[in-house]
Design an enzyme around this catalytic site. Sequence first.
Site, PDB file in Angstrom:
ATOM      1  N   GLN A 191      84.445  28.588  19.434  1.00 43.24           N
ATOM      2  CA  GLN A 191      85.363  29.398  20.230  1.00 43.24           C
ATOM      3  C   GLN A 191      86.242  28.520  21.113  1.00 43.24           C
ATOM      4  O   GLN A 191      85.983  27.324  21.274  1.00 43.24           O
ATOM      5  CB  GLN A 191      84.564  30.370  21.103  1.00 43.24           C
ATOM      6  CG  GLN A 191      83.544  29.688  22.004  1.00 43.24           C
ATOM      7  CD  GLN A 191      82.427  30.601  22.423  1.00 43.24           C
ATOM      8  OE1 GLN A 191      82.582  31.822  22.483  1.00 43.24           O
ATOM      9  NE2 GLN A 191      81.272  30.045  22.725  1.00 43.24           N
ATOM     10  N   ASP A 249      76.864  29.534  30.560  1.00 45.19           N
ATOM     11  CA  ASP A 249      77.468  29.059  31.809  1.00 45.19           C
ATOM     12  C   ASP A 249      76.416  28.535  32.775  1.00 45.19           C
ATOM     13  O   ASP A 249      76.746  27.838  33.733  1.00 45.19           O
ATOM     14  CB  ASP A 249      78.283  30.169  32.469  1.00 45.19           C
ATOM     15  CG  ASP A 249      77.461  31.421  32.703  1.00 45.19           C
ATOM     16  OD1 ASP A 249      76.675  31.461  33.676  1.00 45.19           O
ATOM     17  OD2 ASP A 249      77.588  32.372  31.907  1.00 45.19           O
ATOM     18  N   GLU A 289      70.980  27.987  23.862  1.00 42.84           N
ATOM     19  CA  GLU A 289      72.412  28.320  23.802  1.00 42.84           C
ATOM     20  C   GLU A 289      73.005  27.694  22.553  1.00 42.84           C
ATOM     21  O   GLU A 289      72.754  26.518  22.251  1.00 42.84           O
ATOM     22  CB  GLU A 289      73.122  27.816  25.052  1.00 42.84           C
ATOM     23  CG  GLU A 289      74.633  27.689  24.959  1.00 42.84           C
ATOM     24  CD  GLU A 289      75.343  29.015  24.720  1.00 42.84           C
ATOM     25  OE1 GLU A 289      76.380  29.007  24.034  1.00 42.84           O
ATOM     26  OE2 GLU A 289      74.840  30.047  25.216  1.00 42.84           O
ATOM     27  N   GLY A 342      70.089  31.260  18.841  1.00 39.47           N
ATOM     28  CA  GLY A 342      69.110  32.008  19.622  1.00 39.47           C
ATOM     29  C   GLY A 342      68.149  32.819  18.778  1.00 39.47           C
ATOM     30  O   GLY A 342      66.937  32.829  19.020  1.00 39.47           O
ATOM     31  N   ASP A 372      71.044  37.211  27.464  1.00 39.92           N
ATOM     32  CA  ASP A 372      72.425  37.363  27.939  1.00 39.92           C
ATOM     33  C   ASP A 372      73.341  37.132  26.746  1.00 39.92           C
ATOM     34  O   ASP A 372      73.997  36.099  26.629  1.00 39.92           O
ATOM     35  CB  ASP A 372      72.692  36.358  29.054  1.00 39.92           C
ATOM     36  CG  ASP A 372      74.058  36.540  29.684  1.00 39.92           C
ATOM     37  OD1 ASP A 372      74.723  37.546  29.385  1.00 39.92           O
ATOM     38  OD2 ASP A 372      74.461  35.652  30.461  1.00 39.92           O
ATOM     39  N   SER A 401      76.230  38.032  23.627  1.00 38.88           N
ATOM     40  CA  SER A 401      77.596  38.526  23.468  1.00 38.88           C
ATOM     41  C   SER A 401      77.592  39.917  22.842  1.00 38.88           C
ATOM     42  O   SER A 401      76.573  40.411  22.371  1.00 38.88           O
ATOM     43  CB  SER A 401      78.402  37.553  22.598  1.00 38.88           C
ATOM     44  OG  SER A 401      77.792  37.410  21.330  1.00 38.88           O
ATOM     45  N   TYR A 407      85.229  43.084  35.275  1.00 47.86           N
ATOM     46  CA  TYR A 407      84.821  43.430  33.920  1.00 47.86           C
ATOM     47  C   TYR A 407      85.474  44.739  33.507  1.00 47.86           C
ATOM     48  O   TYR A 407      85.683  45.628  34.334  1.00 47.86           O
ATOM     49  CB  TYR A 407      83.304  43.550  33.834  1.00 47.86           C
ATOM     50  CG  TYR A 407      82.637  42.207  33.665  1.00 47.86           C
ATOM     51  CD1 TYR A 407      83.359  41.021  33.737  1.00 47.86           C
ATOM     52  CD2 TYR A 407      81.277  42.125  33.440  1.00 47.86           C
ATOM     53  CE1 TYR A 407      82.753  39.800  33.576  1.00 47.86           C
ATOM     54  CE2 TYR A 407      80.662  40.905  33.287  1.00 47.86           C
ATOM     55  CZ  TYR A 407      81.397  39.743  33.355  1.00 47.86           C
ATOM     56  OH  TYR A 407      80.795  38.534  33.197  1.00 47.86           O
TER      57      TYR A 407
END
Length: 361
Positions: free
Chosen positions: A108, A179, A199, A230, A250, A252, A332
Amino acid sequence: TPPPPPAHTSTSSSHRTHHYLSSNLGSSPIMPTNLSTLLLALVFGTSYYHDAPSAVSADSPSPDNDGDGNNSDDGSWKKLLEEEDEIGHAQSLIVDLPPLASTVSDYQTIQIYRSEHYGRVFVLDGCLQLTERDAPHYNEMLAHVPVMEYLARTVASSSDDDEADNGSDLRVLVVGGGDGYVVSELLKYPQVGSIDHVELDEGVINVAREHLPWAEAWDDERVNLIVADGAAFVKQQAAEGRSYHVVIQDASDPYWLESDGTVTTLPSSVLYDAPHLGRLHDLLRPAGGVLMMQAETYNIPSNLASIGGWRTLLRDVGFGRPRYGSISIGTYSTGQIGFLVAHARDDNAVEDGEVCVESDG
């Protein structure tokens, strides 16, 4: 509702929209201290603002004017536009140009912008992930709710010779969240003995290390950072009989609804299917642990249908009392996102000390 997930299992840290609060909730043997920090976060939002020079690589995407009114004529700012065609909703955030960082990983485009009000803005594939000003809203909830839930039940019910008595040496697995903010929040607990953070995109980690102020969390000796898929990691851990007290996913978005109504299934959909959720249950079952997972917004009809479907899936694979929690965050899309929290234990095994309680409504 989204179609069945594809056969591939690549997973990314990117999520279009998310977040809520929590933080240092007063003096307690099971919670971090500093009530004033929480009160300030509730009123103003925790911030880590700091200035840095622009660090745009030679092969970075160009921030040139796109000609549609989303960039300034002089190239000094642009709008990050988020659209939800399903409900006719759009919102934008103005950020300074050029970006502080912009690079393309194997998965990405990764960018860091600066906003006068929101501080640093972390963007993946053009989609806002977090801002320094309101990043605590989402990440603190993902970290603190499951740990507090587990510790409250454990302290209230465990015997002196229990392995997890008083919540010591908790093993935590974090899937996604490249992050690093969730990991940094988990380290506030002295009871957390180890964190496996898996990750997919090392590029996200590298940019976060350089530009986000909480990235030193990965240097803590309790953190084991794994750059890997993952879903594949969870499958391997379950096959080896590993166990965790808390799992935080967490992930996407699992799908995207196109403007013509068609559904595009995304790689991370595998993190929401029955086999994967069943493996998470297997990892948590020995300790009667807690699962926390990102679960989209109820403001979009297709998302709302999926929330109900995921809650049913969690029950079907063995989790007890899965509940949806709402998180409010202005940057958001629609200003709201949520999570599902569930327990690897029987529905009827409810302790008085439990933190998250399901209402009759």
